[in-house]
Design an enzyme around this catalytic site. Structure first.
Site, PDB file in Angstrom:
ATOM      1  N   GLU A  79       1.494  -5.124  10.809  1.00 41.98           N
ATOM      2  CA  GLU A  79       0.969  -3.671  11.025  1.00 41.98           C
ATOM      3  C   GLU A  79       1.862  -2.726  11.970  1.00 41.98           C
ATOM      4  OE1 GLU A  79      -1.475  -2.459   9.182  1.00 41.98           O
ATOM      5  OE2 GLU A  79      -2.558  -4.263   8.422  1.00 41.98           O
ATOM      6  N   HIS A 137       2.784  -3.555   6.675  1.00 39.76           N
ATOM      7  CA  HIS A 137       1.792  -2.628   6.350  1.00 39.76           C
ATOM      8  C   HIS A 137       2.091  -1.406   7.515  1.00 39.76           C
ATOM      9  CE1 HIS A 137      -0.580  -4.733   3.219  1.00 39.76           C
ATOM     10  NE2 HIS A 137       0.293  -5.597   3.590  1.00 39.76           N
ATOM     11  N   HIS A 164       0.710  -1.045   0.143  1.00 40.72           N
ATOM     12  CA  HIS A 164      -0.195  -0.076   0.042  1.00 40.72           C
ATOM     13  C   HIS A 164       0.967   1.292  -0.018  1.00 40.72           C
ATOM     14  CE1 HIS A 164      -3.433  -2.516   1.795  1.00 40.72           C
ATOM     15  NE2 HIS A 164      -3.619  -2.404   0.598  1.00 40.72           N
ATOM     16  N   GLU A 194       1.397   3.442   2.997  1.00 41.39           N
ATOM     17  CA  GLU A 194       1.916   2.851   4.182  1.00 41.39           C
ATOM     18  C   GLU A 194       3.551   2.602   4.154  1.00 41.39           C
ATOM     19  OE1 GLU A 194      -0.598  -0.661   4.959  1.00 41.39           O
ATOM     20  OE2 GLU A 194      -2.471   0.609   4.421  1.00 41.39           O
TER      21      GLU A 194
END
Length: 434
Positions: A273, A182, A75, A78
């Site tokens: 994440e 991410h 992404h 990110e």
């Protein structure tokens, strides 16, 4: 030399396409025997998808040495993972030969690092922002983490050049373990991201046959991270006990990269994440590197969990496409040996029965006692020799179909009379959960 100083001077700032390429080329020039730099494809706008490979044999797969990968910035908005991976590269090359642990790690593991899977999205993100921006998507407006074939439903999304490049890369390497990086939360999330009643979705948790291994992998990262293990999440609404979550429990998604790796790539991947803020200010990057450094290294070591070996015929020649799996944990797409007849199975310490099958011949079963070998940088070795197989009759097996596999299970059971239907579903559930 001058290159060494170039490689050593990695600043804590955001590196755009040109600087990122220059840095990777500088590292390869400074450490030519430890690294291999190649592009696995191009983005929609024609930017290279660079991968730096590190190891004692960086250019090719060596028998017995597992392949590991990190992928960041799929992404585009990110961004923390992109920079953290550059600092990981810096740390690995400067520690090799000096730090005994890193030296052993790179002597016994081939580590592939892709700092950005979506360079176009990164360049399109003009204003750094903690929240979602259009830079998340690739140039065609596709979310790359919804773009892979899905094991549960037909993914109608047109496969993007970046996705295709990664799929081909997975097909051409014997990846065993992986993580994709991410931002937007602080948690280690694991397979499955999608599901159906067969995998337990009715209870809000989509369980893979290797759920115990995935929980261990996620905990390995979170417990070695500066704060992820606390599980406080990014706001009061969301908490993750021990800093981990099953992907489906968190939120369901179709066409995700981690499920694709596990089902079709024979590679265990989790999704990390790393930051509540998707694109934080550059002055915070040094802290992000410090927070993740130990976890990034400890996670790579887990590629040496379990058991590995070679399947050979009566002449000692490798048998590709032999099915090798631990009893009680079959994969919907059976895990098969590579061209060199090798298999790698990630398993926690314990007693297992390993079943090796050469299609058309009887199976061979071996009971193994698996210790925790990650500290020795080698999984337990267990070879299989099929004395009745000669290299003339080696079967080339078609790769697993791309149709939704779990949907097939549901459909075959639906075709049976209602009374049998429950039986068939129960059998499937038993097969998966044993």
């Amino acid at each position: 030399g001058t290159f060494l100083s170039v490689a050593a001077a990695l600043e804590f700032k955001y590196h755009h396409t040109k600087e990122l390429e220059e840095y990777l080329k500088g590292v390869h020039a400074a450490y030519p025997s430890l690294t291999h730099l190649h592009s696995i494809g191009r983005s929609v706008e024609g930017r290279d998808l660079w991968v730096l490979v590190l190891g004692r044999f960086p250019t090719h797969h060596n028998i017995g040495i597992p392949e590991f990968k990190y992928v960041a910035n799929m992404h585009g908005d990110e961004t923390v993972g992109r920079e953290v991976l550059l600092h990981l590269i810096d740390f690995l090359v400067t520690s090799y030969g000096r730090d005994p642990v890193i030296t052993r790690l790179l002597n016994n593991t081939r580590v592939h690092i892709m700092p950005t899977m979506n360079p176009d999205g990164f360049e399109a993100t003009k204003e750094p922002d903690c929240y979602y921006t259009r830079g998340r998507y690739n140039r065609n407006g596709a979310d790359l983490n919804r773009n892979f074939p899905d094991a549960f439903e037909n993914n109608s999304a047109g496969i993007q050049p970046e996705t295709r490049a990664v799929m081909d890369w997975i097909k051409n390497e014997t990846f065993v373990l992986s993580a994709n990086l991410h931002g937007g939360a602080l948690v280690a999330s694991y397979t499955f991201d999608n599901g159906n009643p067969v995998t337990g979705s009715l209870n809000g948790y989509s369980r893979s046959p290797d759920d115990d291994v995935f929980v261990h992998l996620a905990k390995t990262y979170s417990s070695n991270h500066a704060s992820m293990y606390k599980g406080t999440g990014c706001d009061n609404r969301q908490t993750f006990p021990e800093g981990i979550t099953n992907g489906y429990s968190w939120y369901q998604l179709e066409g995700g990269m981690q499920d694709y790796n596990y089902v079709w790539g024979q590679c265990f991947e989790i999704t990390l994440e790393l930051s509540c803020c998707k694109y934080p200010p550059a002055e915070q990057l040094e802290k992000f590197w410090r927070d993740n450094k130990v976890a990034l290294i400890e996670y790579i070591k887990q590629v040496h969990l379990g058991v590995k070996g070679q399947v050979t015929d009566k002449n000692g020649n490798p048998i590709p496409n032999a099915i090798v799996e631990a009893k009680g944990r079959p994969h919907v797409c059976p895990y098969r040996t590579n061209e060199q007849g090798e298999y790698f199975l990630l398993l926690l310490p314990g007693t297992y029965v390993i079943n090796a099958t050469v299609p058309g011949f009887k199976s061979m079963l071996k009971t193994v006692e698996i210790p925790d070998n990650t500290g020795n940088f080698s999984a337990l070795k267990q070879d299989f020799s099929f004395s009745e197989v000669s290299d003339q009759i080696r079967s080339r097996v078609a790769s697993c179909p791309k149709i939704p596999l779990y949907q097939e299970l549901a459909r075959t059971s639906a075709a049976v009379k209602p009374t049998l239907n429950i039986l068939v579903l129960m059998t499937i559930i038993l097969v998966i959960f044993k």
